[in-house]
Enzyme design. Structure first.
Site, PDB file in Angstrom:
ATOM      1  CG  ASN A 238       0.389  43.784   7.286  1.00 21.38           C
ATOM      2  OD1 ASN A 238       0.928  43.680   6.190  1.00 21.38           O
ATOM      3  ND2 ASN A 238       0.237  42.758   8.105  1.00 21.38           N
TER       4      ASN A 238
ATOM      5  CG  HIS B  93      -4.308  39.775   5.823  1.00 24.36           C
ATOM      6  ND1 HIS B  93      -4.247  41.106   6.178  1.00 24.36           N
ATOM      7  CD2 HIS B  93      -3.072  39.282   6.083  1.00 24.36           C
ATOM      8  CE1 HIS B  93      -3.037  41.385   6.639  1.00 24.36           C
ATOM      9  NE2 HIS B  93      -2.305  40.296   6.594  1.00 24.36           N
TER      10      HIS B  93
ATOM     11  CG  ASP C   2      -8.259  41.837   7.238  1.00 22.94           C
ATOM     12  OD1 ASP C   2      -7.334  41.631   6.440  1.00 22.94           O
ATOM     13  OD2 ASP C   2      -8.532  42.958   7.689  1.00 22.94           O
TER      14      ASP C   2
ATOM     15  CG  HIS D 281      -4.728  51.463  15.554  1.00 22.57           C
ATOM     16  ND1 HIS D 281      -5.022  50.279  16.189  1.00 22.57           N
ATOM     17  CD2 HIS D 281      -4.380  51.134  14.291  1.00 22.57           C
ATOM     18  CE1 HIS D 281      -4.856  49.275  15.352  1.00 22.57           C
ATOM     19  NE2 HIS D 281      -4.471  49.767  14.181  1.00 22.57           N
TER      20      HIS D 281
ATOM     21  CG  HIS E 195     -10.318  46.484  10.649  1.00 22.69           C
ATOM     22  ND1 HIS E 195     -10.164  45.151  10.920  1.00 22.69           N
ATOM     23  CD2 HIS E 195      -9.660  46.700   9.483  1.00 22.69           C
ATOM     24  CE1 HIS E 195      -9.429  44.581   9.965  1.00 22.69           C
ATOM     25  NE2 HIS E 195      -9.109  45.511   9.085  1.00 22.69           N
TER      26      HIS E 195
ATOM     27  CG  ASP F  54      -7.246  47.590   5.811  1.00 23.06           C
ATOM     28  OD1 ASP F  54      -7.909  47.240   6.810  1.00 23.06           O
ATOM     29  OD2 ASP F  54      -6.071  47.226   5.615  1.00 23.06           O
TER      30      ASP F  54
END
Ligand code: ZN
Lengths: 427, 308
Positions: A281, A182, A155, A312, A65, A308
Site C-alpha cells: 500500500n 502517507h 505512515d 512480514h 519499517h 518502504d
C-alpha cells in the site's frame, strides 16, 4: 584505524565528483579524496581495493519499517540494520507504526538506544503526527523532536481530519522537520487490496483507485500552501500524483517526494495468481503510472528513491490475498532495481546515486549522503556490473516477502562503511 | 480433446477447447444420470473433500451428488461444524486434508483467490466452487451447457448479464466462458456496479436495460444484494427494480425465443417479475440435473488430468 579506498570510481553528487581516485578516511571522517594518496606512515591503515567498483556516499533510505518495538518476529532494529548494510544503506529513517507507536519521546529514546547498541547503521526515527496514529489528537511532536525524531508521519494510515492536518503542519513548521505523508483517502480506498483496474476486475479483488492517493496529495498541497510547512510525499504511485507534485513544485510549494523501486519496476500484473508478495500500500499500478514515475525521477519531480521496506513473516503472507498484510521488503533489492533505470538510459549513475544519498538526506536534514572532507565517513562500495539472482532466503532481513525472488539483477554491494568502520562486506 | 489440468480454478485460464471438453464430457455424464443405476466407478477409491468455508447448500449438495455418482469417497467440511478449520490457516487446513488422503478438494470460500492459495500449497487437485467475487466456474459451465442445449450452440449469440456485475463471481465466469465460446456479451446495471474496466475484457456496457435488450438471445439475471452496504451503489431496491427489473413488457424488446436464466435464489418482484419467474420458458429452476452432470465432468476430468 584508518581506511584507504583505492582506485574506485568515486561518485559524490553533493560535490559533483565523478572520477577514479582514492579516499582516505581517518577518525571516522572523510579526510581526503584525490588521486594516488600516499599511505600515511605510522598509522594502522587498512587498504580496500575498489578497482572497477563505484565508491559513493552511503545510501540513505527515508522510508523503512523496523518493526521494533512490538513486532520483533517480523524484524528487529538489529536485523533491519543488517539488511540495510547489505543493501548499501548507511542511514535509515524508521516509521513510527510500531507497538507501541512512536508517538512520545520514551519510544523514540528506546529506538535510538537499541540502534546505538545493536544497530550497525545510523537510525533516524520518525515520530507520529497523531497520538497512536489515530488521527484524533497531536502526538508529543516537540518532545520527540528533542529526543531525535527527524520528521513526523502517521505512515500506514492517513490523517483523515483536514483540520487536524492543518494544525499539525502549523505546529511542526517551527521545528524545521518535514511532515511525511502517507496519502490515502480511506473512504476511496475502502477495503481495497490492490490497484483498481482491469487486473483487479479479472481477479475479483477489491480495488484501490489511484484517486485515493491523489485526492489526499491535492489536499495536503493546499494545506501546505496555507501553512508553509514542508511536506514530503511518501511512495508516489500514480501518474496523477506526479502531475500534482510537479505542478506544486512549479508554484514553489515546499514539497518533496519519494518513489519506491517496486513502483517504478512492476505493474499490477504482478498480482495475477494472487501473489501476496505483490501486495503493498499503495498498490502496484499500471504501465502508464510506472512510466510517469520514471519520468518524474528523471525530471526531479521525485527527489528520492525510498524502499518502504516492510517485512512480514511468511505465515502472515501465506494466506488468502484479502488477509495478507500490505508491504514488501526492499533494502536488499533497491540498488539493483535502481540500476535498471541507469541501464535503461533514464538516469545517469550519478543521478541515481543522488536520489539514494544527498537528496534523501536533505529531505530529513540529517547531514549525511556526502563525501565532503570532514563529513562522517558513511561510504558504500558496489559493483554495478556484477549479476546475481535474488534469493530471499539469503536476505539479512527477517522478511523474505519480495516479488523479485528469482530475478537476475545487476549490481552487488561490495562493502558498506559507517563512520569509518566496515559494517558489511560481501564475501 | 485431452484435458491436462490438475485443477479447475477459473474459466479465465481455460481455453475454448478445454471448456468444450468439459461440456462434451457433461453430455455423457448426463446419460449416466438417466440410467436406473445412476453410478459409475470412475472415482472409486478416490477421496473428495468438499471444503465449504462459506455456506452454500445448493452448490455443495450438487457436488456431493456428482461425487457419489462417480463412486468417490466423500468428506464434507464446512466452516461452522468442522474443528479442522477453526483457528487454522487455510494452508494448514489444506495440508491436513491432503495428509488425510484427499485427492480432490472442492473449495467454496468468501475470499477471491483462496483456491489459488490451496493449489499453490498442496498436490491434491483443486476445484473452485466459488471464491469471493472472483469466479464460480461450475455455475458458468452449467449456464453454457444449458444454453448450448437450448440454442444448439454458443457462437454468435447475444448474451446479456443484468445486475451486480462488480460483486458477482457468476458474472465473471459467465463473461469469460461466453466470450471464449464466441458469444457477444453485454452487461447492464447501475453505473456504480457496472465498472468501466469490463470493457477491456471485451464486454459491451449498457446502463439502460431497454437498450441492452435489443436482439438479445440470452438474459442472465444476477441477484442483487439487499444489504445496507449495497446502498452505496444504488438508492433502494425499489428504484433498482424500476430501472433494472425484468418484466414481460421489457422482455419483448429481446428476440422472440429469448432465454432467461437466473443462477441463484431470486428476489421476486425485484430482478424478475413473478410472471417471468413462473414462465416455463425461463430456465431458472431446472438447472439441477445439468448441474450434477457438469460437476461430474469437472471431477472426472481433473482426476484424469495431468498430475504435475
Ligand atoms: Zn505508507
Amino acid at each position: 584505524m584508518s581506511l584507504l579506498i583505492r582506485n574506485g570510481r568515486v561518485i559524490d553528487p553533493s560535490q559533483n565528483i565523478d572520477k577514479v581516485c582514492d579516499i582516505y578516511i581517518d577518525k571516522g571522517k572523510i579526510d581526503k579524496i584525490s588521486k594516488k594518496i600516499k599511505t600515511p606512515s605510522g598509522k594502522n591503515v587498512k587498504e580496500i581495493d575498489a578497482k572497477n567498483m563505484i565508491v559513493c556516499p552511503g545510501f540513505v533510505d527515508v522510508h523503512v519499517h523496523l518493526r521494533e518495538p512490538g513486532y520483533e518476529y517480523k524484524e528487529t532494529i538489529k536485523t533491519g540494520c543488517m539488511s540495510a548494510a547489505a543493501g548499501g544503506f548507511t542511514s535509515i529513517v524508521c516509521m513510527p507504526n510500531t507497538n507501541p507507536i512512536n508517538d512520545n519521546a520514551s519510544v523514540t529514546e528506546y529506538i535510538l538506544l537499541k540502534a546505538r547498541t545493536e544497530g550497525i547503521v545510523n537510525v533516524f526515527p520518525i515520530g507520529a503526527i497523531t497520538r497512536e496514529e489515530k488521527g484524533e489528537a497531536l502526538a508529543d511532536i516537540g518532545e520527540m523532536y528533542e529526543a531525535g525524531c527527524v520528521g513526523i508521519s502517521d505512515d500506514g494510515v492517513p490523517v483523515t481530519n483536514s483540520n487536524l492536518m492543518r494544525r499539525a503542519m502549523e505546529y511542526v513548521k517551527p521545528f524545521g522537520i518535514p511532515l511525511i505523508i502517507h496519502a490515502e483517502d480511506k473512504y476511496l480506498s475502502s477495503d481495497g487490496v490492490m490497484n483498481e483496474g482491469v487486473v483487479s476486475t479479472k481477479l475479483g479483488l477489491k480495488g484501490i483507485p489511484g484517486a485515493s492517493e491523489e485526492v489526499m496529495i491535492a489536499r495536503d498541497i493546499i494545506l501546505s500552501e496555507i501553512t508553509g510547512a514542508h511536506i514530503h510525499i511518501c511512495h508516489v504511485s500514480t501518474a496523477g500524483s506526479v502531475r500534482l507534485i510537479r505542478d506544486a513544485k512549479k508554484r514553489g510549494v515546499k514539497i518533496t517526494a519519494e518513489a519506491a523501486p517496486h513502483h517504478f519496476t512492476l505493474t499490477d500484473e504482478a498480482v495475477v495468481d494472487y501473489n501476496t508478495n505483490a501486495k503493498m500500500n499503495p498498490p502496484l499500478r499500471t504501465q502508464k503510472d510506472v512510466k510517469a514515475i520514471i519520468k518524474a525521477l528523471k525530471d526531479d519531480t521525485i527527489d528520492a528513491i525510498a524502499t518502504d521496506h516492510a517485512p512480514h513473516s511468511q505465515d502472515e503472507k501465506n494466506v488468502e490475498f484479502d488477509l495478507a498484510p500490505f508491504g514488501i521488503v526492499g533494502l536488499e533489492t533497491a540498488l539493483p532495481l535502481s540500476l535498471k533505470l541507469v541501464e535503461g538510459g533514464i538516469l545517469s549513475v550519478s543521478d541515481m546515486i543522488k536520489k539514494l544519498t544527498i537528496k534523501p538526506s536533505e529531505i530529513v536534514n540529517i547531514g549525511r549522503g556526502t563525501l565532503k572532507p570532514g563529513a562522517i565517513a558513511d561510504v558504500t562500495i558496489f559493483d554495478p556490473e556484477k549479476e546475481h539472482e535474488v534469493c530471499p532466503e539469503k536476505f539479512l532481513s527477517k522478511g523474505t516477502n519480495t516479488p523479485f525472488s528469482g530475478w537476475k539483477l545487476k549490481g552487488v554491494v561490495h562493502k558498506t562503511i559507517v563512520s569509518g568502520k566496515v559494517v558489511y562486506s560481501k564475501n | 480433446m485431452a484435458f491436462n489440468r490438475k485443477n479447475i480454478l477459473s474459466l479465465n485460464e481455460l481455453t475454448q477447447g478445454e471448456i468444450e471438453t468439459i461440456l462434451d464430457t457433461a453430455e455423457s455424464m448426463k446419460e449416466v444420470s438417466s440410467r436406473d443405476v445412476k453410478k459409475v466407478p470412475a472415482l472409486k477409491g478416490i477421496t473428495v473433500v468438499n471444503l465449504f468455508l462459506e455456506p452454500s447448500t445448493r452448490t455443495r449438495s450438487s457436488f456431493e451428488i456428482a461425487e457419489k455418482r462417480l463412486s468417490a469417497d466423500v468428506l464434507n467440511f464446512s466452516s461452522s461444524q468442522s474443528s479442522i478449520v477453526k483457528g487454522e490457516s487455510l494452508v494448514d487446513t489444506a495440508k491436513n486434508l491432503e495428509a488425510m488422503g484427499a485427492t480432490i478438494i472442492v473449495i467454496r470460500h468468501s475470499m477471491s483467490g483462496a483456491p489459488f492459495v490451496l493449489a499453490r500449497e498442496i498436490n491434491s487437485s483443486v476445484i473452485n466452487a466459488g471464491d469471493g467475487s472472483h469466479e464460480h466456474p461450475s455455475q458458468a459451465l452449467i449456464d453454457l451447457f444449458t444454453i448450448r442445449q437450448i440454442k444448439g450452440g454458443i457462437k454468435g449469440l447475444n448474451v446479456l448479464i443484468v445486475g451486480d456485475i462488480l460483486n458477482s463471481r457468476v458474472a465473471r465466469s459467465d463473461i469469460f466462458g461466453f466470450l471464449k465460446l464466441g458469444a457477444n456479451v453485454r452487461i447492464v446495471g447501475p453505473g456504480s456496479i457496472v465498472p468501466k474496466y469490463f470493457e477491456d475484457l471485451g464486454v459491451q456496457i449498457f446502463y439502460s436495460l431497454e437498450e441492452s435488450l435489443v436482439d438479445v438471445d440470452v438474459v442472465i439475471m444476477l441477484r442483487v444484494q439487499a444489504e445496507r452496504k449495497s446502498l452505496e451503489f444504488f438508492p433502494s431496491l425499489r428504484e433498482y427494480s424500476k430501472f433494472y427489473g425484468l418484466n414481460k413488457d421489457k422482455l419483448k424488446i429481446a428476440k422472440k425465443d429469448v432465454t432467461v436464466m437466473h443462477p441463484g435464489p431470486i428476489n421476486r418482484g425485484v430482478e424478475l417479475s413473478s410472471e417471468i419467474a413462473n414462465d416455463p420458458k425461463s430456465v431458472i429452476l431446472d438447472q439441477v440435473s445439468n448441474g450434477i452432470a457438469i460437476r461430474m465432468a469437472m471431477l472426472y476430468l481433473v482426476s484424469t488430468g495431468d498430475k504435475h
